[in-house]
Design a protein around this motif. Structure first.
Motif, PDB file in Angstrom:
ATOM      1  N   ASP A 137     -13.397  -1.721  -9.868  1.00 18.70           N
ATOM      2  CA  ASP A 137     -14.462  -2.231  -8.901  1.00 18.70           C
ATOM      3  C   ASP A 137     -15.421  -1.436  -8.577  1.00 18.70           C
ATOM      4  O   ASP A 137     -16.520  -1.720  -9.002  1.00 18.70           O
ATOM      5  N   GLU A 185      -7.563  -4.291  -5.195  1.00 15.55           N
ATOM      6  CA  GLU A 185      -8.920  -4.904  -5.684  1.00 15.55           C
ATOM      7  C   GLU A 185      -8.488  -5.738  -6.813  1.00 15.55           C
ATOM      8  O   GLU A 185      -9.206  -6.894  -7.337  1.00 15.55           O
ATOM      9  N   HIS A 248     -12.199  -7.771   2.956  1.00 13.17           N
ATOM     10  CA  HIS A 248     -13.195  -6.887   3.610  1.00 13.17           C
ATOM     11  C   HIS A 248     -13.588  -7.060   5.062  1.00 13.17           C
ATOM     12  O   HIS A 248     -13.918  -6.014   5.679  1.00 13.17           O
ATOM     13  N   HIS A 265      -8.963   2.624   1.599  1.00 14.54           N
ATOM     14  CA  HIS A 265      -9.807   1.454   1.408  1.00 14.54           C
ATOM     15  C   HIS A 265      -9.029   0.293   0.737  1.00 14.54           C
ATOM     16  O   HIS A 265      -9.001  -0.925   1.392  1.00 14.54           O
ATOM     17  N   VAL A 269      -7.780  -3.399   2.515  1.00 14.64           N
ATOM     18  CA  VAL A 269      -8.172  -4.604   1.926  1.00 14.64           C
ATOM     19  C   VAL A 269      -7.051  -5.554   1.652  1.00 14.64           C
ATOM     20  O   VAL A 269      -7.046  -6.467   1.728  1.00 14.64           O
TER      21      VAL A 269
HETATM   22 ZN   LIG Z   1     -13.569  -2.918  -1.725  1.00 16.64          ZN
END
Ligand SMILES: [Zn+2]
Ligand SMILES: NC(=O)c1ccc[n+]([C@@H]2O[C@H](COP(=O)([O-])OP(=O)(O)OC[C@H]3O[C@@H](n4cnc5c(N)ncnc54)[C@H](O)[C@@H]3O)[C@@H](O)[C@H]2O)c1
Ligand SMILES: O=C(O)C(=O)C[C@@H](O)[C@H](O)[C@H](O)COP(=O)(O)O
Length: 361
Positions: A137, A185, A248, A265, A269
């Protein structure tokens, strides 16, 4: 074996190389040929693992190679540590032909990219992502920046790298919690753009969690194909790129609300996608069974599925500063069906139902 993809952006197009032992191959770093000096920007965790090998590779270009090692962590993705990069570049005589090489995860990639975007109004940089999240990502697409205490990635620029070199072997040293964060992700890419890929992720969860190189190779390749197609179509997020933000709106609220770094993160997410799926169901798009399936996949990746209980008011405040907000109206990425997403606003009453039903309020 190495796979090559192209991010198609006219004269700013660049290759993504995916394979094993790539950091030892100078020909992949050919963009350094015209550089006057090379700076590897990394952190104190990744430097002892890979900076010596990468330095050896880059020294083949006959230019000075220096290392800038920042402190490690999301909480250091701020203007103070960005300043440390500029301090070193200026101290050691960097110029407009200097090449920056980001060696690390998304934090290093985002900060190095922003330093490259703004130093002397723009110099070139290469991404060498060493986390799964960065390979699938953050190294692709040119979003660079730093956090602000009031909001995630609030200060930044679009600045594309000149190459992305994803060495799958670097994933072997990644802690399991970071691997799971990257898988969030990967799941996102399946959920928004490719139902078959989501089936594959579901069927291969065990191999993915075991960091099997073939499974990782496929996850990185398919994710980069999906992301580069979206970025090539909409580099600056005027439309379809916003679908990459699935999970997000809630996720960034969780990260900022907890103080950056407590939840990774990818964890925020992953949990944010549970809320995003619930909201999509309340908007009568995907079914309850789809929400349950997606939640189960996220849970199977060892990601949290119950959000922190900030309450409705706090979530709404935190989400208000999201970059998708227009004229005060929060906009969400909604799943039309598994494999298809779009961006839209939602009645506050439904968002409140989602926050209550998932444990956020
Ligand atoms: Zn992200
Ligand atoms: N620009 C984008 O499009 C984009 C996309 C997604 C996420 N992001 C950003 O990326 C960041 C998250 O990235 P991340 O998950 O890579 O976190 P990270 O950069 O903090 O890296 C995670 C941890 O893994 C360590 N590490 C890195 N490579 C390693 C290796 N090979 N072996 C052992 N340890 C290693 C790091 O030192 C760190 O402790 C967030 O700031 C997020 O906002 C940006
Ligand atoms: O590349 C994109 O576009 C994304 O949205 C990818 C996200 O995974 C990533 O976390 C991104 O940094 C979020 O962007 P932001 O504009 O919401 O800060």
């Amino acid at each position: 074996m190495m796979k090559t993809l192209e991010v198609d952006l006219g004269n700013r197009s660049y290759p993504i190389y995916i394979g094993t032992d790539l950091i030892d191959q100078p020909e992949l770093f050919n963009a350094c040929e015209k550089a006057t000096s090379i700076y590897i920007v990394t952190n104190t965790t990744v430097a002892p693992l890979y900076s010596e090998r990468l330095t050896k590779t880059l020294e083949k270009f006959g230019k000075p190679v220096r290392i800038i090692a920042l402190p490690d962590g999301e909480s250091y993705k701020d203007w103070k540590n960005l300043q440390l990069i500029f301090d070193d570049l200026l101290k050691f005589g960097a110029d407009r032909q200097t090449m920056l090489v980001a060696l690390g995860g998304g934090v290093i990639g985002d900060m190095t990219g922003f330093a490259a975007a703004s130093f002397m109004r723009g110099i070139r940089f290469i991404q060498v992502p060493t986390t799964l999240l960065a390979q699938v990502d953050s190294s692709v697409g040119g979003k660079t920046g730093i956090n602000h205490p009031l909001g995630k990635n609030m200060i930044g620029a679009f600045h594309q790298p000149v190459a992305v070199i994803a060495d799958l072997n670097t994933l072997k040293t990644l802690p399991p919690r970071e691997l799971s964060a990257g898988l969030a992700e990967v799941v996102k890419h399946g959920a928004i753009a490719d139902a078959q890929f989501l089936d594959w992720i579901e069927a291969n969860a065990k191999a993915l969690l075991a960091c099997d190189t073939d499974a990782m190779g496929h996850a990185v390749l398919r994710s980069c194909e999906i992301k580069s197609a979206v970025v090539s179509a909409d580099e600056r997020e005027g439309g379809i790129r916003a679908t990459l933000n699935f999970g997000h709106t809630f996720g960034h609220a969780i990260e900022a609300g907890m103080g950056y770094g407590e939840w990774l993160h990818g964890e925020a997410v992953g949990c944010g996608m549970v809320l995003g799926a619930d909201l999509s169901c309340r908007l009568k798009r995907i079914s309850k069974a789809d929400v349950e399936r997606l939640t189960k996949i996220i849970h199977s990746m060892n990601l949290p599925i119950v959000p922190p209980k900030f309450g409705v008011k706090r979530y709404m405040e935190l989400m208000q500063v999201d970059k998708k907000t227009e004229g005060g109206q929060i906009r969400y990425v909604i799943l039309e069906k598994i494999g298809k997403a779009q961006i839209e606003s939602a009645p506050d009453a439904l968002v409140k139902e989602t926050l209550s039903a998932t444990g956020a309020a």
